[in-house]
Design an enzyme around this catalytic site. Structure first.
Site, PDB file in Angstrom:
ATOM      1  CG  ASN A   1      -8.393   4.751   3.642  1.00  0.00           C
ATOM      2  OD1 ASN A   1      -7.326   4.977   3.251  1.00  0.00           O
ATOM      3  ND2 ASN A   1      -8.633   3.805   4.383  1.00  0.00           N
TER       4      ASN A   1
ATOM      5  CG  ASP B   1      -7.736   2.362   0.580  1.00  0.00           C
ATOM      6  OD1 ASP B   1      -8.881   2.694   0.680  1.00  0.00           O
ATOM      7  OD2 ASP B   1      -7.029   1.697   1.462  1.00  0.00           O
TER       8      ASP B   1
ATOM      9  N   GLY C   1      -4.407  -4.518   5.788  1.00  0.00           N
ATOM     10  CA  GLY C   1      -3.228  -4.587   6.726  1.00  0.00           C
ATOM     11  C   GLY C   1      -3.423  -3.302   7.496  1.00  0.00           C
TER      12      GLY C   1
ATOM     13  CB  SER D   1      -0.927   0.031   1.333  1.00  0.00           C
ATOM     14  OG  SER D   1      -1.695   1.226   1.606  1.00  0.00           O
TER      15      SER D   1
ATOM     16  CE  LYS E   1      -4.813  -0.046   0.341  1.00  0.00           C
ATOM     17  NZ  LYS E   1      -5.598  -0.851   1.375  1.00  0.00           N
ATOM     18  CG  LEU E   2      -1.198   3.941  -6.747  1.00  0.00           C
ATOM     19  CD1 LEU E   2      -1.540   4.796  -8.164  1.00  0.00           C
ATOM     20  CD2 LEU E   2       0.008   4.147  -6.145  1.00  0.00           C
ATOM     21  CE  LYS E   3      -3.978   3.857   2.237  1.00  0.00           C
ATOM     22  NZ  LYS E   3      -5.309   3.116   2.864  1.00  0.00           N
TER      23      LYS E   3
ATOM     24  CG  ASP F   1     -11.112  -1.320   4.694  1.00  0.00           C
ATOM     25  OD1 ASP F   1     -11.346  -2.032   5.657  1.00  0.00           O
ATOM     26  OD2 ASP F   1      -9.904  -0.696   4.732  1.00  0.00           O
TER      27      ASP F   1
ATOM     28  CE  LYS G   1      -7.360  -2.594   6.541  1.00  0.00           C
ATOM     29  NZ  LYS G   1      -7.913  -1.191   6.625  1.00  0.00           N
TER      30      LYS G   1
ATOM     31  CD  GLU H   1      -9.198  -1.009   0.579  1.00  0.00           C
ATOM     32  OE1 GLU H   1      -8.089  -1.226  -0.229  1.00  0.00           O
ATOM     33  OE2 GLU H   1      -9.155  -1.190   1.843  1.00  0.00           O
TER      34      GLU H   1
END
Ligand code: NPG
Length: 372
Positions: free
Chosen positions: A194, A192, A294, A137, A165-167, A242, A266, A217
């Protein structure tokens, strides 16, 4: 199993580089390790994945310590010598929420219970592989520099990671994804957010479809189920949940409503490894891919996650990166990437222990609790 004592160890561990997401930046990991000593003198370990502030979820380090001491441990007072992991889960269930605290405590007890039976967690959960594929990540560079992002991704690709995985967040999305895809046309790539976007961003995020991504995500707030349905309809890229997923029932709802077609599991977010396994089983029955998320774990949490990721339904690489991606010095012997994979621990329980001197060095606070 009866409980003699619970020891909480609070550690402060610098990250090798700051980890910036849409909800904040972390430079030092505030970790709580739970050490359970059972009535027969066996020690077990679990990791609490809370952060020091409630940015990812309402839980945070101090809330986890309080709920363990004031509610969770007292709820385990009645455990008798025959009690097993399912009894622990049922007893903790009288407390609403607080899945990260429950996971930490129940994993330490599960570890001790398995060690007492000379059985590995991987075997207990039903793992079918001895190595797992690893992704990594990649946070938002604090400089917001594309050059710096490409340099970091390049290091991970060279190290052998099997998925990136790119934030992302509004203002850091099309450009970084496009740059990474141009530099590595074939690498499995996902994003991702968030929860950083809104329903009205669906058509905008659909512009990322051209980059052939594995998944997006959690683009929207965790309670926006209908928004995720709309997002799934607008984007060709599959939507993965998630933060919205807290149980097998929420995973079932996500798949049934069409809010998501892939689930990130998770253990800390769902209250422990038994529920994580239930979600895996449900998704497998429904042919929905899952992968292991993670939370910047030390080797203690990582060992258990790698065991979980070895179950057959984990068909996508997880955020189960090597110790070196996070820490100069891990609290256990380091997990080392080999050909893009980590080996599943085979020893009893989670299969690893903290190194006493390193644990002592990193510990900033500790306490002992008894279940009366
Ligand atoms: O490799 O452990 C890792 C980090 C993976 O991106 C990652 N975790 O939102 O999933 C997340 C994020 C996270 C990390 C969230 C720490 C909360 C705390």
């Amino acid at each position: 199993m009866t409980i003699e004592l619970i020891r909480l160890h609070r550690l402060s561990i610098p990250l090798v580089r700051p980890f910036r997401t849409s909800f904040g930046t972390e430079s030092v990991r505030d970790v709580i390790l739970v050490e359970a000593v059972t009535g027969d003198g066996v020690h077990g370990w679990g990791e609490c994945v809370t952060m020091s502030w409630p940015g990812y979820s309402y839980e945070y380090g101090n809330s986890a310590i309080a709920v363990m001491a004031e509610h969770l441990l007292p709820s385990l007072r009645e455990l008798d010598a025959d009690a097993g992991p399912e009894d622990v889960r049922a007893a903790l269930d009288v407390v609403r929420g607080h899945p990260m605290a429950k996971c930490a405590l129940s994993t330490a007890l599960l570890d001790a219970w398995l060690r007492g039976r000379d059985r590995s967690l991987a075997d207990y959960l039903g793992a079918q592989r001895d190595r797992v594929d690893c992704g990594v990540s990649v946070g938002i560079p604090t400089s917001e520099s594309i050059v710096e992002l490409l340099d970091e991704v390049g290091q991970y690709v060279d190290a052998g990671y099997r998925r990136i995985k790119l934030k992302i967040e509004p203002g850091w999305d099309l450009e970084p994804v496009s740059a990474v895809r141009s530099a590595w046309p074939d690498i499995p790539l996902q994003t991702d957010a968030n929860q950083a976007y809104q329903r009205s961003d669906a058509q905008y995020l659909a512009r990322l479809d051209e980059f052939d991504l594995l998944l997006h995500e959690q683009p929207l707030p965790e309670d926006d189920w209908y928004g995720h349905v709309l997002m799934s309809q607008a984007c060709r890229t599959p939507i993965c949940m998630d933060e919205s997923i807290h149980s097998a029932a929420s995973a079932d709802s996500a798949l049934t409503f069409g809010a998501a077609s892939i689930i990130n599991i998770k253990p800390g977010r769902v209250g422990g490894y038994l529920t994580a396994r239930d979600i895996h089983d449900l998704c497998r029955d429904r042919d929905a891919p899952v992968w292991c998320g993670g939370m910047l774990e030390t080797g203690i949490g990582r060992a258990a996650n790698v065991a979980l990721a070895a179950l057959p339904g984990f068909t996508l690489p997880g955020d189960t990166s090597a110790s070196s991606r996070y820490y100069e010095v891990d609290v256990t012997p380091p997990f080392v990437l080999e050909d893009g994979q980590l080996a599943v621990p085979t020893g009893p329980g989670i299969g690893v222990d903290p190194i006493p001197e390193v644990l002592a060095d990193l510990t900033v606070w500790s306490t002992e609790l008894r279940p009366e």
